[in-house]
Design a protein around this motif. Structure first.
Motif, short mmCIF file in Angstrom:
data_model
loop_
_atom_site.label_atom_id
_atom_site.label_comp_id
_atom_site.label_asym_id
_atom_site.label_seq_id
_atom_site.Cartn_x
_atom_site.Cartn_y
_atom_site.Cartn_z
N ASP A 16 0.83 -1.21 0.00
CA ASP A 16 0.00 0.00 0.00
C ASP A 16 0.86 1.25 0.00
OD1 ASP A 16 -2.49 -1.22 -0.09
OD2 ASP A 16 -2.71 -1.30 2.08
N LYS A 24 2.22 1.88 -3.42
CA LYS A 24 1.16 2.36 -4.32
C LYS A 24 0.84 3.83 -4.06
CE LYS A 24 0.25 -1.33 -6.73
NZ LYS A 24 0.48 -1.36 -8.21
N TYR A 48 1.38 6.99 -6.53
CA TYR A 48 0.22 7.81 -6.89
C TYR A 48 0.51 9.28 -6.65
CZ TYR A 48 -4.72 9.23 -7.05
OH TYR A 48 -5.92 9.84 -7.36
N ASP A 107 -6.75 3.13 -9.56
CA ASP A 107 -6.66 2.72 -10.96
C ASP A 107 -7.59 3.54 -11.86
OD1 ASP A 107 -9.19 1.73 -10.37
OD2 ASP A 107 -8.67 -0.38 -10.72
N GLN A 125 -7.20 -2.06 -3.97
CA GLN A 125 -7.14 -0.71 -4.52
C GLN A 125 -7.14 0.32 -3.40
OE1 GLN A 125 -6.97 0.98 -7.62
NE2 GLN A 125 -6.12 -1.01 -8.14
N SER A 126 -6.11 1.16 -3.37
CA SER A 126 -6.11 2.29 -2.46
C SER A 126 -7.05 3.36 -3.01
CB SER A 126 -4.70 2.84 -2.28
OG SER A 126 -3.88 1.88 -1.63
#
Length: 317
Positions: A33, A36, A40, A92, A173-174
């Motif tokens: 996480d 990610k 991001y 995403d 998914q974060s």
């Protein structure tokens, strides 16, 4: 023979060591996480975000947040009733819920993650923690990046294939969320109406002392005070949320009869004070003069409403 066995054991031990090393190179969920979220932030050029240092039992939460505005007063408790609007996007980009007109929550902060019985949607536990621990006050807003383990976990959320857009949040998914906790609903609704008028370049709307806005699209032929709470009114009308979603459009072309006393306060007052036979009137109604905090099938709690009425006939009781 002993040499062969020794050689085999060495090879086996080396293989086990290699497996352990490979396993240790795999990131755990926290590390996954974190990677990610950092990617991001970098990919989207985000600045001003702070890592949440709140402990969650096995470390920190892993959330990153940015306070947009923060009020003061009593800090929020899980037992507090709150009204909020939000936007939500998966990293995403396959799930985007950016409509703050429909994205409402009203209830106890401690029940924020409960499934909405009308929509089937539920907000993630990370948002509940962020509001309680970081945002803290009504009247405040923030943007928060929530790791998947405090989002919808490995299973995700929603229905259909993960390749579908806006029907399912994929597993692991974060999430990128904006949230505003409303302090004064009347003030908030007033600003929503003003923003709607400005964004749509609307003219001619007047604010009634009661709090709603109205526009006489076409004047009537009768006296303004001829409609009372018990007058039978024949009309065509529509009801919409300010995002353009209709919740009452069945009478758009088919005339229906109604009496003002049976209508929501904003409509009842507007028809009696500003309409007569032949009037076409548009009304923007704050939630306190509409359906209030209670959600309905297609109307979120604390919703501003837009009604358009064309009155074709009236009959006195």
């Amino acid at each position: 023979m002993k040499q062969k066995i020794f050689t085999f054991l060495l090879i086996a031990a080396a293989g086990l060591t290699a497996c352990k090393k490979n396993d240790s190179n795999q990131p755990d969920l926290r590390e996954f996480d974190e990677q990610k979220i950092q990617a991001y932030i970098s990919a989207n050029g985000l600045t001003g975000f702070t890592a949440d240092t709140t402990k969650d039992g096995t470390g920190t939460t892993g959330m990153y947040y940015k306070i947009i505005s923060q009020a003061t007063g009593d800090t929020l408790k899980y037992s507090d009733n709150i009204s909020l609007v939000y936007t939500l996007k998966s990293f995403d980009g396959k799930y985007v819920a950016a409509d703050t007109i429909s994205n409402h929550f009203y209830g106890y902060l401690g029940q924020l993650t409960a499934v909405n019985q009308l929509t089937g949607f539920r907000l993630p536990p990370g948002l509940q923690l962020a509001i309680h621990n970081l945002l803290q006050y009504k009247g405040s807003s923030m943007r928060v990046l929530i790791p998947s383990r405090l989002g919808y976990g490995v299973n995700g959320f929603g229905s259909g294939s993960i390749s579908n857009v806006n029907t399912r949040i994929a597993g692991n998914q974060s999430l990128d969320l904006y949230v505003h906790v409303i302090s004064d609903q009347d003030i908030y609704d007033e600003q929503v109406i003003k923003n709607y008028i400005a964004a749509n370049n609307l003219t001619g709307y007047v604010k009634d002392p009661l709090g709603y806005y109205y526009k006489i699209v076409a004047p009537g032929t009768g006296a303004i005070d001829e409609i009372s709470e018990f007058t039978t009114v024949t009309t065509t009308y529509t009801g919409y949320l300010l995002n353009g979603v209709g919740f009452d459009t069945g009478s758009a072309t088919t005339a229906t009869t109604l009496t003002p006393y049976s209508l929501i306060t904003g409509v009842e007052d507007a028809l009696q004070k500003h309409a007569s036979k032949g009037t076409s009137i548009s009304i923007l109604i704050p939630s306190s003069l509409g359906y209030g905090a209670g959600a309905r099938t297609s109307i979120p709690g604390n919703s501003v409403l837009k009604f358009d009425f064309q009155i074709t006939d009236i009959k006195q009781p």
